[in-house]
Design a protein around this motif. Sequence first.
Motif: not given
Length: 248
Positions: A212-230
């Motif tokens: 599950t985590i493997l499949n999701a990681l393979k699709e990641v392309r960008t990152f950012g700081l969410l409004v809730n601090g996560h």
Amino acid sequence: MNKVIIYGMMPVLLLFFSCNEKDNVTLSELAGEWTVIELNGQSVTAIQQPFIGFTQEMNIYGNYGCNRLTGKFELSPQSTQMAMSKVSTTMTPCPDMELETDMLEALVKIRNVKHGETNRIVLCDSVNKPLIILERRCYEIPLDDLQGKWNIEKIYGESVSDTIGESPFIAFNITSKQICGNAGGCWIAGRFETESSKRNSITFLDIKTEQTILNALKEVRTFGLLVNGHVGLYTSDSTIAFELVKIE
């Protein structure tokens, strides 16, 4: 290969009617990604919500909901004046081309930007008529801010605490560009790459772990700081794949 169409725009900021000085949006406030929630006075509801990203280098990027957009913008430091230029878009046939066309037409008419309600900004035309209302999706952060260990709070919006025994986590080593972690009993190990032309780009490679985590990681392309601090990790079509909470 997707076709790309470019819309030339006058990049020069002229003396358009502007909002009150207190409404000024600074470049640091604008930087990051914003969800399009209203277009030409109508609420935007789509399977894949459109978004626009602004960078400190005065570039724009985003997704209309299907096709991708890129371009440049100018922002006056003394007023609310703003203008888009060299806006281009891929031309893949999509289910809702009307929304994409209306959004593109609105973007090239933008002449002012001002603060809206909490975590929102308003993009206006030359007579200060609101054309697009944006809601903060995530803030732009430097890659170094990912350094350390993070609990995986959600995967594709679903909490993982009830489905995985051990708390899954992921740890970033920015210097070596490697990751390690735990996927609820299985260790994560791999590496990542970034693109110098896009400040918040990230792609995971050579990952071996729980499926599950493997499949999701393979699709990641960008990152950012969410409004809730996560921190959010996004796929190429702007879906938030992971929501991370830093623990170390």
